[in-house]
Design a protein around this motif. Structure first.
Motif, PDB file in Angstrom:
ATOM      1  N   ASP A  71      11.561  -3.798   7.635  1.00 30.57           N
ATOM      2  CA  ASP A  71      10.859  -2.938   8.589  1.00 30.57           C
ATOM      3  C   ASP A  71       9.955  -1.921   7.897  1.00 30.57           C
ATOM      4  O   ASP A  71       9.985  -0.725   8.185  1.00 30.57           O
ATOM      5  N   ILE A  72       9.129  -2.404   6.953  1.00 33.60           N
ATOM      6  CA  ILE A  72       8.211  -1.545   6.212  1.00 33.60           C
ATOM      7  C   ILE A  72       6.773  -1.971   6.491  1.00 33.60           C
ATOM      8  O   ILE A  72       6.441  -3.152   6.424  1.00 33.60           O
ATOM      9  N   TRP A  73       5.916  -0.999   6.806  1.00 33.97           N
ATOM     10  CA  TRP A  73       4.483  -1.248   6.923  1.00 33.97           C
ATOM     11  C   TRP A  73       3.811  -0.658   5.681  1.00 33.97           C
ATOM     12  O   TRP A  73       3.798   0.556   5.496  1.00 33.97           O
ATOM     13  N   ALA A  74       3.264  -1.533   4.839  1.00 34.21           N
ATOM     14  CA  ALA A  74       2.618  -1.098   3.603  1.00 34.21           C
ATOM     15  C   ALA A  74       1.132  -0.872   3.846  1.00 34.21           C
ATOM     16  O   ALA A  74       0.487  -1.624   4.591  1.00 34.21           O
ATOM     17  N   THR A  75       0.576   0.145   3.193  1.00 36.66           N
ATOM     18  CA  THR A  75      -0.853   0.435   3.285  1.00 36.66           C
ATOM     19  C   THR A  75      -1.625  -0.518   2.379  1.00 36.66           C
ATOM     20  O   THR A  75      -1.306  -0.670   1.203  1.00 36.66           O
ATOM     21  N   VAL A  76      -2.653  -1.154   2.922  1.00 36.05           N
ATOM     22  CA  VAL A  76      -3.496  -2.078   2.152  1.00 36.05           C
ATOM     23  C   VAL A  76      -4.684  -1.301   1.601  1.00 36.05           C
ATOM     24  O   VAL A  76      -5.333  -0.539   2.338  1.00 36.05           O
ATOM     25  N   TYR A 111       4.918   2.506   0.608  1.00 34.98           N
ATOM     26  CA  TYR A 111       4.604   1.202   0.020  1.00 34.98           C
ATOM     27  C   TYR A 111       3.108   0.918   0.154  1.00 34.98           C
ATOM     28  O   TYR A 111       2.490   1.245   1.177  1.00 34.98           O
ATOM     29  N   TYR A 112       2.560   0.271  -0.908  1.00 37.22           N
ATOM     30  CA  TYR A 112       1.129  -0.016  -0.949  1.00 37.22           C
ATOM     31  C   TYR A 112       0.906  -1.453  -1.440  1.00 37.22           C
ATOM     32  O   TYR A 112       1.633  -1.938  -2.318  1.00 37.22           O
ATOM     33  N   LEU A 113      -0.109  -2.106  -0.864  1.00 35.16           N
ATOM     34  CA  LEU A 113      -0.558  -3.416  -1.350  1.00 35.16           C
ATOM     35  C   LEU A 113      -1.979  -3.236  -1.883  1.00 35.16           C
ATOM     36  O   LEU A 113      -2.942  -3.221  -1.116  1.00 35.16           O
ATOM     37  N   SER A 137      -2.459  -7.706  -5.880  1.00 33.65           N
ATOM     38  CA  SER A 137      -1.394  -7.237  -6.760  1.00 33.65           C
ATOM     39  C   SER A 137      -0.077  -7.222  -5.992  1.00 33.65           C
ATOM     40  O   SER A 137      -0.043  -7.417  -4.772  1.00 33.65           O
ATOM     41  N   SER A 138       1.015  -6.978  -6.701  1.00 35.00           N
ATOM     42  CA  SER A 138       2.319  -6.883  -6.054  1.00 35.00           C
ATOM     43  C   SER A 138       2.409  -5.585  -5.252  1.00 35.00           C
ATOM     44  O   SER A 138       1.737  -4.595  -5.551  1.00 35.00           O
ATOM     45  N   ILE A 139       3.230  -5.599  -4.228  1.00 35.31           N
ATOM     46  CA  ILE A 139       3.449  -4.397  -3.432  1.00 35.31           C
ATOM     47  C   ILE A 139       4.141  -3.338  -4.292  1.00 35.31           C
ATOM     48  O   ILE A 139       5.088  -3.628  -5.017  1.00 35.31           O
ATOM     49  N   VAL A 140       3.639  -2.106  -4.204  1.00 37.54           N
ATOM     50  CA  VAL A 140       4.108  -1.003  -5.046  1.00 37.54           C
ATOM     51  C   VAL A 140       4.767   0.058  -4.168  1.00 37.54           C
ATOM     52  O   VAL A 140       4.254   0.380  -3.084  1.00 37.54           O
ATOM     53  N   GLN A 141       5.883   0.584  -4.629  1.00 36.85           N
ATOM     54  CA  GLN A 141       6.533   1.698  -3.947  1.00 36.85           C
ATOM     55  C   GLN A 141       6.281   2.968  -4.745  1.00 36.85           C
ATOM     56  O   GLN A 141       6.548   3.032  -5.947  1.00 36.85           O
ATOM     57  N   SER A 142       5.737   3.981  -4.103  1.00 33.44           N
ATOM     58  CA  SER A 142       5.422   5.230  -4.794  1.00 33.44           C
ATOM     59  C   SER A 142       5.494   6.383  -3.795  1.00 33.44           C
ATOM     60  O   SER A 142       4.903   6.315  -2.715  1.00 33.44           O
ATOM     61  N   ASP A 143       6.237   7.436  -4.158  1.00 34.31           N
ATOM     62  CA  ASP A 143       6.307   8.613  -3.296  1.00 34.31           C
ATOM     63  C   ASP A 143       4.991   9.379  -3.308  1.00 34.31           C
ATOM     64  O   ASP A 143       4.671  10.083  -2.349  1.00 34.31           O
ATOM     65  N   TYR A 270       5.321 -15.495   6.206  1.00 32.83           N
ATOM     66  CA  TYR A 270       4.657 -15.801   4.930  1.00 32.83           C
ATOM     67  C   TYR A 270       5.647 -15.570   3.802  1.00 32.83           C
ATOM     68  O   TYR A 270       6.126 -14.462   3.590  1.00 32.83           O
ATOM     69  N   ASN A 271       5.948 -16.634   3.072  1.00 25.32           N
ATOM     70  CA  ASN A 271       6.897 -16.586   1.960  1.00 25.32           C
ATOM     71  C   ASN A 271       6.119 -16.786   0.668  1.00 25.32           C
ATOM     72  O   ASN A 271       5.671 -17.891   0.363  1.00 25.32           O
ATOM     73  N   GLU A 272       5.953 -15.714  -0.101  1.00 22.53           N
ATOM     74  CA  GLU A 272       5.128 -15.798  -1.308  1.00 22.53           C
ATOM     75  C   GLU A 272       5.755 -16.668  -2.384  1.00 22.53           C
ATOM     76  O   GLU A 272       5.057 -17.170  -3.261  1.00 22.53           O
ATOM     77  N   SER A 273       7.055 -16.878  -2.318  1.00 17.77           N
ATOM     78  CA  SER A 273       7.713 -17.706  -3.338  1.00 17.77           C
ATOM     79  C   SER A 273       7.346 -19.178  -3.196  1.00 17.77           C
ATOM     80  O   SER A 273       7.444 -19.937  -4.155  1.00 17.77           O
ATOM     81  N   ILE A 274       6.890 -19.600  -2.017  1.00 13.90           N
ATOM     82  CA  ILE A 274       6.494 -20.999  -1.822  1.00 13.90           C
ATOM     83  C   ILE A 274       5.007 -21.139  -1.546  1.00 13.90           C
ATOM     84  O   ILE A 274       4.515 -22.246  -1.363  1.00 13.90           O
ATOM     85  N   ALA A 275       4.281 -20.014  -1.527  1.00 12.16           N
ATOM     86  CA  ALA A 275       2.857 -20.058  -1.178  1.00 12.16           C
ATOM     87  C   ALA A 275       2.037 -20.845  -2.192  1.00 12.16           C
ATOM     88  O   ALA A 275       0.990 -21.395  -1.851  1.00 12.16           O
ATOM     89  N   GLY A 276       2.515 -20.917  -3.435  1.00 13.22           N
ATOM     90  CA  GLY A 276       1.751 -21.607  -4.466  1.00 13.22           C
ATOM     91  C   GLY A 276       1.602 -23.092  -4.212  1.00 13.22           C
ATOM     92  O   GLY A 276       0.605 -23.695  -4.618  1.00 13.22           O
ATOM     93  N   PHE A 277       2.584 -23.713  -3.545  1.00 11.27           N
ATOM     94  CA  PHE A 277       2.484 -25.146  -3.285  1.00 11.27           C
ATOM     95  C   PHE A 277       2.505 -25.486  -1.800  1.00 11.27           C
ATOM     96  O   PHE A 277       2.459 -26.653  -1.436  1.00 11.27           O
ATOM     97  N   GLU A 278       2.585 -24.478  -0.925  1.00  7.57           N
ATOM     98  CA  GLU A 278       2.489 -24.694   0.514  1.00  7.57           C
ATOM     99  C   GLU A 278       1.146 -24.134   0.977  1.00  7.57           C
ATOM    100  O   GLU A 278       1.048 -23.021   1.471  1.00  7.57           O
TER     101      GLU A 278
END
Length: 352
Positions: A71-76, A111-113, A137-143, A270-278
């Protein structure tokens, strides 16, 4: 969430046996509460402005969910115009009008993307339909705030579902957005959008429908307890396999009929672990108008495209190797300003 759980306990286990104990009422309320909790899936995007979701404009955010974080909305942030286009298409709009930094926007989470860059392709039919299909880039957590949000405005007068092609997949949502990853699965056939019949729908068919829209897979589909005119599709090719397009599951180009039947809702994720071949499809690949031939012909076209890409890469490698060879030869012949026979350097001879 605690309030919903409390309500669910009251519905399922009333204090008095005569209060709200009817099975139909229980079923309806439980279905409503369950949908409310799980309406967003990993990779969904929204346009947010001052805490409110605006239909076609707002600060771009992406829903982030793992086994640890939910339940996290990351800023893009750090996007290009093609990334804005991909986000708008994911929401059902054709493209973005533009984007700008949202310097005064308070992020919804820590969280940021960052660094979302989509490739430059010049036609909607071949472009990305999901933001995470682009380089990022990977999602980053930063206060601390690491980047400004991006205000995106989509073309409200141009919806993807209105640019029809035979076999187009459309997920109708009840939340006012033209499209999202959760809702009633519809397909455009014979100039008409209708739901898809729930006739033993397999996980592979649901996955193929989601991949048509850029997602990687689907959560288990749910049958809607209501009959309606729907497309009853013969999808024998997707009994054991998933494809990039739902139309790839068709036994042939006319393997569907209109029936009164139960239809189903779908939840794409969306599952990034399978996105490379799906990989996902595109309107050009999925349209029955462009390819009314068999699935074997479609696979042949995809194979040709892959071989062509490999040939281009090999040509680049050979060209690079030839350039390196030429540089080495030139250095050998021009060592200390003279070649090995005492002749002037090659550059001097060329100038002469």
């Amino acid at each position: 969430k605690k309030t919903r759980k409390k309500l669910m306990r009251q519905v399922l286990y009333p204090k008095k046996r005569g209060e709200m104990s009817e099975s139909i009422l229980r079923t309806v309320l439980v279905m409503y509460l369950t949908v409310s909790v799980n309406s967003w899936q990993n990779g969904d995007v929204r346009l947010n402005l001052e805490g409110d979701e605006i239909k076609n404009q707002g600060v771009l955010e992406i829903y982030y969910e793992t086994t640890v974080v939910t339940d996290i909305w990351a800023t893009v942030c750090g996007i290009n115009i093609r990334a804005a286009d991909a986000a708008c298409r994911q929401l059902g709009y054709c493209d973005a009008i533009g984007f700008r930094p949202a310097t005064n926007f308070e992020p919804s989470s820590s969280y940021y993307l960052p660094n979302v860059q989509c490739p430059v392709v010049f036609h909607y039919q071949h472009e990305e339909l999901h933001l995470l299909r682009c380089s990022h880039s990977s999602i980053v957590q930063s206060d601390a705030k690491i980047c400004d949000g991006i205000f995106v405005e989509c073309k409200s007068d141009c919806l993807i579902k209105d640019i029809q092609y035979e076999g187009q997949v459309y997920i109708q949502t009840e939340e006012g957005q033209p499209q999202s990853g959760t809702g009633t699965l519809k397909i455009y056939l014979d100039n008409e959008y209708l739901p898809v019949c729930y006739n033993g729908v397999t996980q592979q068919i649901a996955n193929s429908a989601c991949r048509t829209l850029g997602y990687t897979n689907s959560l288990p589909a749910n049958r809607v307890l209501e009959e309606a005119n729907s497309w009853n599709i013969s999808t024998g090719l997707c009994i054991n396999n998933s494809y990039n397009c739902l139309t790839d599951c068709f036994d042939n180009a006319k393997s569907y009929t209109k029936d009164l039947c139960y239809y189903y809702s779908i939840k794409c994720t969306y599952n990034e672990s399978i996105a490379g071949f799906e990989s996902s499809g595109s309107p050009f690949m999925c349209s029955l108008d462009n390819s009314t031939c068999s699935n074997q012909s479609k696979e042949t076209l995809k194979t040709f495209q892959a071989l062509f890409s490999v040939a281009v890469i090999l040509l680049f490698i050979v060209s690079l190797a030839f350039c390196i060879f030429c540089i080495c030869v030139c250095k050998k012949f021009n060592n200390n300003g003279r070649n090995y026979r005492g002749m002037p350097p090659i550059g001097v001879l060329l100038r002469q």
